[in-house]
Enzyme design. Structure first.
Site, PDB file in Angstrom:
ATOM      1  N   GLU A  37     -24.230  -1.017 -62.598  1.00  0.00           N
ATOM      2  CA  GLU A  37     -23.134  -1.836 -62.069  1.00  0.00           C
ATOM      3  C   GLU A  37     -21.855  -1.024 -61.935  1.00  0.00           C
ATOM      4  O   GLU A  37     -21.066  -1.235 -61.018  1.00  0.00           O
ATOM      5  CB  GLU A  37     -22.890  -3.048 -62.964  1.00  0.00           C
ATOM      6  CG  GLU A  37     -21.985  -4.114 -62.336  1.00  0.00           C
ATOM      7  CD  GLU A  37     -20.492  -3.857 -62.521  1.00  0.00           C
ATOM      8  OE1 GLU A  37     -19.702  -4.374 -61.719  1.00  0.00           O
ATOM      9  OE2 GLU A  37     -20.102  -3.118 -63.456  1.00  0.00           O
ATOM     10  N   ASP A  77     -25.420  -1.107 -68.182  1.00  0.00           N
ATOM     11  CA  ASP A  77     -24.712   0.175 -68.247  1.00  0.00           C
ATOM     12  C   ASP A  77     -23.267  -0.014 -68.712  1.00  0.00           C
ATOM     13  O   ASP A  77     -22.676  -1.089 -68.565  1.00  0.00           O
ATOM     14  CB  ASP A  77     -24.750   0.891 -66.889  1.00  0.00           C
ATOM     15  CG  ASP A  77     -24.163   0.064 -65.754  1.00  0.00           C
ATOM     16  OD1 ASP A  77     -24.419  -1.155 -65.694  1.00  0.00           O
ATOM     17  OD2 ASP A  77     -23.421   0.626 -64.924  1.00  0.00           O
TER      18      ASP A  77
HETATM   19 ZN   LIG Z   1     -18.730  -5.090 -66.066  1.00  0.00          ZN
END
Ligand SMILES: [Zn+2]
Length: 404
Positions: free
Chosen positions: A159, A96
């Protein structure tokens, strides 16, 4: 196997690596919490590419109805030799990216990669696509060499917005074994000379001071919440700095930090004494101290203040993250240090950062995790870029892990 031969083979992949990085930048992978549709398209691209090299890819989807396909995908690939071994070496990167931010600050469209002067510009180019591509091509080279080594790659979702559908999902599924080692290439320096082994714990606190609002001339009936808050915040600031004054030279800066940051707006006009004041502290605390001990001191200061003030102070924990450090002498740090030295001649030193990466989840779960990559540090900025030489060099380091 000669390290120089492995590096030569990685070098031959340079153009393919740049192409892969550019392809991935074009596939927007913003999580639903940041208003995007998730990581599915990126995961499919990565999976197809790696399968075309003769690997089997495992997919561990976390359900999220807000995302495309209703899932947040996570991929795992294993090199031959991972089954026979008890402990495996993992390289974990995230798929992401964060949103582009203010478009007017970009010199080119953020999701249209631009290759210029040895760099590739685009949102997510450095964070975390550059290291992601490095790990992919290290694996590819090791496959062509038919190396048996317990190397596994994980490509995770989410994340940037808490890791609930990413690392935490994989940890819940128990796909990792006791003793596994983790390399998380998600922060670093341009020299590639810092291995992050510890992160400061994070504690965000909100303080609400209640007084009595009144006309600015009627001080005999008012309890000025702004003045009481200022006194309280200064007192707290002093106590926290003196009670938690340890220094740890792994970190820059070497001390815990306690910073009064945000203050909410109070009254609209100058001639009203505010009856309520809301303010915040951002605390970054060395791993020597538990967050409970810090919160304990905050409560002491509040209760002493409330005893002597006509105002009432209350607090709330807005965020707390705590993770134990990985030892600078741990196996993962020694392995990485040795490989970096052999490949690039750089003597990398263990350091601590004040930020937060997904290594903290591994450390919390009892694993050794080291954060390392070679980056200029343009993550989350406009005109973010990856340096092609760094990407190729880090791939060489990953591909040489079995040979040092
Ligand atoms: Zn990162």
């Amino acid at each position: 196997m000669e390290v120089s031969r492995v590096c030569e083979l990685v070098e031959k992949e340079r153009n393919e690596m740049v192409k892969t990085l550019c392809d991935l930048i074009r596939i927007k992978a913003i999580g639903p919490d940041n208003g995007g549709e998730g990581e599915l398209d990126r995961a499919v691209y990565i999976q197809e590419k790696i399968e075309s090299w003769g690997f089997e890819v495992e997919r561990y989807d976390a359900r999220d109805d807000r995302a495309k396909g209703g899932v947040r995908p996570n991929l795992v690939v294993r090199l031959d030799g991972t089954e026979a071994n008890d402990r495996r070496v993992w390289i974990v990167t995230h798929m992401d990216v964060v949103p582009e931010g203010d478009l007017s600050l970009w010199d080119s469209p953020p999701f249209e990669p631009v290759v210029k002067d040895g760099k590739v510009y685009g949102r997510g180019s450095e964070d975390n696509t550059q290291p992601l591509v490095s790990s992919m091509f290290a694996l590819k080279v090791l496959k062509t060499l038919e190396v048996d080594y317990p190397l596994c790659l994980a490509f995770v979702s989410d994340e940037e917005t808490g890791s609930r559908y990413g690392i935490q999902h994989l940890l819940n599924l128990e796909i990792f074994r006791k003793g596994d080692l983790f390399i998380v290439p998600d922060a670093g320096t341009p020299q590639g000379d810092c291995i992050e082994v510890a992160e400061k714990s994070i504690l965000w606190l909100k303080f609400v001071v209640e007084g009595v609002q009144a006309h600015a001339s009627m001080t005999h009936v008012a309890v000025n919440a702004a003045r009481e808050a200022m006194k309280f915040l200064l007192e707290l600031d002093e106590v926290l700095h003196s009670r938690f004054s340890a220094e740890n030279n792994l970190f820059i800066p070497p001390t815990s930090t306690f910073e009064p940051t945000r203050r909410e707006k109070n009254v609209d006009n100058i001639n009203t004494i505010p009856g309520k004041d809301v303010s915040y502290f951002d605390c970054r605390i060395l791993p020597e101290y538990s967050l409970d001990s810090v919160v304990g001191v905050v409560e002491e200061v509040i209760s002493a203040f409330n005893d002597k003030s006509r105002a009432r102070v209350g607090y709330e924990v807005v965020q707390r993250e705590e993770s134990p450090p990985t030892s600078p002498d741990s196996e993962v740090v020694r392995l990485l240090k040795k490989t970096i030295r052999v490949v690039s001649g750089v003597d990398a030193k263990p350091v601590g950062f004040g930020g937060n990466t997904c290594a903290s989840f591994f450390r919390k779960a009892g694993y050794e995790a080291a954060v390392w990559s070679t980056v200029d540090g343009t993550a989350h900025q406009p005109n973010e870029y990856a340096v092609i030489d760094y990407m190729v060099k880090d791939a060489k380091v990953f591909a040489c892990l079995p040979f040092v």
